[in-house]
Design a protein around this motif. Structure first.
Motif, PDB file in Angstrom:
ATOM      1  N   GLU A  54       0.741  -1.126  -0.025  1.00 11.70           N
ATOM      2  CA  GLU A  54      -0.130  -0.036   0.022  1.00 11.70           C
ATOM      3  C   GLU A  54       1.121   1.392   0.211  1.00 11.70           C
ATOM      4  N   GLY A  55       1.893   1.176   0.732  1.00  5.06           N
ATOM      5  CA  GLY A  55       2.860   2.302   0.666  1.00  5.06           C
ATOM      6  C   GLY A  55       3.347   2.706  -0.453  1.00  5.06           C
ATOM      7  N   ALA A  56       3.830   1.602  -1.266  1.00  7.90           N
ATOM      8  CA  ALA A  56       4.295   1.797  -2.734  1.00  7.90           C
ATOM      9  C   ALA A  56       3.190   2.288  -3.578  1.00  7.90           C
ATOM     10  N   ALA A  57       2.217   2.026  -3.303  1.00  4.85           N
ATOM     11  CA  ALA A  57       0.964   2.172  -4.429  1.00  4.85           C
ATOM     12  C   ALA A  57       0.728   3.716  -3.943  1.00  4.85           C
ATOM     13  N   ARG A  58       0.583   4.340  -2.630  1.00  4.04           N
ATOM     14  CA  ARG A  58       0.302   5.510  -2.257  1.00  4.04           C
ATOM     15  C   ARG A  58       1.519   6.522  -2.762  1.00  4.04           C
ATOM     16  N   GLU A  59       2.875   6.168  -2.567  1.00  3.29           N
ATOM     17  CA  GLU A  59       3.735   6.840  -3.116  1.00  3.29           C
ATOM     18  C   GLU A  59       3.755   7.250  -4.720  1.00  3.29           C
ATOM     19  N   HIS A  60       3.574   6.298  -5.397  1.00  7.19           N
ATOM     20  CA  HIS A  60       3.407   6.209  -6.932  1.00  7.19           C
ATOM     21  C   HIS A  60       2.258   6.956  -7.371  1.00  7.19           C
ATOM     22  N   LEU A  61       0.978   6.809  -6.575  1.00  9.76           N
ATOM     23  CA  LEU A  61      -0.070   7.666  -6.948  1.00  9.76           C
ATOM     24  C   LEU A  61       0.076   8.935  -6.804  1.00  9.76           C
ATOM     25  N   GLU A  62       0.744   9.424  -5.580  1.00  9.07           N
ATOM     26  CA  GLU A  62       1.323  10.665  -5.374  1.00  9.07           C
ATOM     27  C   GLU A  62       1.911  11.539  -6.470  1.00  9.07           C
ATOM     28  N   TRP A  63       2.934  10.528  -6.875  1.00 13.05           N
ATOM     29  CA  TRP A  63       3.801  11.105  -7.923  1.00 13.05           C
ATOM     30  C   TRP A  63       3.098  11.398  -9.292  1.00 13.05           C
ATOM     31  N   PHE A  64       2.106  10.504  -9.628  1.00 11.58           N
ATOM     32  CA  PHE A  64       1.427  10.395 -10.712  1.00 11.58           C
ATOM     33  C   PHE A  64       0.309  11.634 -10.539  1.00 11.58           C
ATOM     34  N   SER A  65      -0.252  11.968  -9.438  1.00  8.42           N
ATOM     35  CA  SER A  65      -1.021  12.834  -8.984  1.00  8.42           C
ATOM     36  C   SER A  65      -0.244  14.187  -9.264  1.00  8.42           C
ATOM     37  N   ASP A  66       1.005  14.443  -8.827  1.00  8.82           N
ATOM     38  CA  ASP A  66       1.727  15.658  -9.202  1.00  8.82           C
ATOM     39  C   ASP A  66       2.055  16.128 -10.452  1.00  8.82           C
ATOM     40  N   ARG A  67       1.837  15.056 -11.436  1.00 11.52           N
ATOM     41  CA  ARG A  67       2.024  15.250 -12.817  1.00 11.52           C
ATOM     42  C   ARG A  67       0.593  15.402 -13.579  1.00 11.52           C
ATOM     43  N   GLY A  68      -0.508  15.310 -12.720  1.00 14.22           N
ATOM     44  CA  GLY A  68      -1.715  15.346 -13.748  1.00 14.22           C
ATOM     45  C   GLY A  68      -2.387  13.859 -14.254  1.00 14.22           C
ATOM     46  N   ILE A  69      -1.653  12.863 -14.006  1.00  8.99           N
ATOM     47  CA  ILE A  69      -2.006  11.748 -14.631  1.00  8.99           C
ATOM     48  C   ILE A  69      -3.184  10.983 -13.846  1.00  8.99           C
ATOM     49  N   VAL A  70      -3.331  11.298 -12.693  1.00  8.78           N
ATOM     50  CA  VAL A  70      -4.340  11.078 -11.657  1.00  8.78           C
ATOM     51  C   VAL A  70      -4.673  11.983 -10.849  1.00  8.78           C
ATOM     52  N   GLU A  71      -6.005  12.016 -10.452  1.00 14.12           N
ATOM     53  CA  GLU A  71      -6.717  13.173  -9.715  1.00 14.12           C
ATOM     54  C   GLU A  71      -6.998  12.731  -8.481  1.00 14.12           C
ATOM     55  N   PRO A  72      -6.358  13.196  -7.263  1.00 15.65           N
ATOM     56  CA  PRO A  72      -6.610  12.817  -6.046  1.00 15.65           C
ATOM     57  C   PRO A  72      -8.042  13.222  -5.516  1.00 15.65           C
ATOM     58  N   ILE A  73      -8.644  12.444  -4.809  1.00 17.14           N
ATOM     59  CA  ILE A  73      -9.999  12.975  -4.286  1.00 17.14           C
ATOM     60  C   ILE A  73      -9.718  12.888  -2.833  1.00 17.14           C
TER      61      ILE A  73
END
Length: 178
Positions: A54-73
């Motif tokens: 889960e920690g690795a997923a969260r770290e990568h999701l935040e990285w993708f979020s910073d680049r606009g690939i995913v949107e955090p809710i």
């Protein structure tokens, strides 16, 4: 047919998943999972699908979020979903680089003509307004839903082509723009 020399489907799927985990980096697995998030999902859900912590997923999701690939809710727990605008931007840039202004214009004209045909066929202003039960009999419902899906795709492609055309005009067709 299992038992006649064919692998069991679930065994084949499990084997393919294991190969994916062995041969793909955690970051790539999270990315491949994240770009399929049409509904918000937690880091825990992404981790489960991507076969990572889960920690690795969260770290990568935040990285993708910073680049606009995913949107955090925001919320508890925080969730993520793919950012469709990002992928439309990528596609518009590809089209702008690959197509001449004339090719973009021709593609756009063809799609606008296709959309007009759906507008005429269903007598409504958007695919979201189509009522499959009113539009045809029981046997044609599947055809109506296929039309609605195609109409939505046409509208998305029109948006992307218009962006590519406008970006080409604004930036002279060179480089990636944002």
């Amino acid at each position: 047919m299992p038992g006649a020399g064919y692998p069991n489907d679930s065994d084949a799927v499990a084997e393919e998943r294991e190969r994916w985990v062995r041969e793909t980096s955690t970051r790539d697995r999270v990315y491949e999972t994240a770009i399929q998030l049409y509904e918000p999902a937690t880091a825990e859900t992404v981790a489960d699908r991507a076969r990572c912590s889960e920690g690795a997923a969260r770290e990568h999701l935040e990285w993708f979020s910073d680049r606009g690939i995913v949107e955090p809710i925001d919320g508890r727990p925080k969730r993520y979903q793919r950012n469709d605008a990002y992928f439309e931007w990528i596609r518009a840039n590809e089209l702008r680089r690959e197509c001449t202004p004339s090719e973009l214009e021709t593609r756009l004209e063809d799609l606008v003509e296709d959309e007009r045909a759906y507008l005429d066929r269903y007598g409504v202003d958007s695919p979201q307004q189509v009522d499959a039960l009113e539009a045809g009999d029981y046997d044609s419902i599947e055809t109506v839903w296929e039309d609605v899906g195609e109409w939505k795709t046409i509208r998305r492609e029109i948006r992307i082509l218009e962006r590519a055309r406008k970006d080409r005009d604004a930036f002279g067709g060179a480089g990636i723009v944002g």
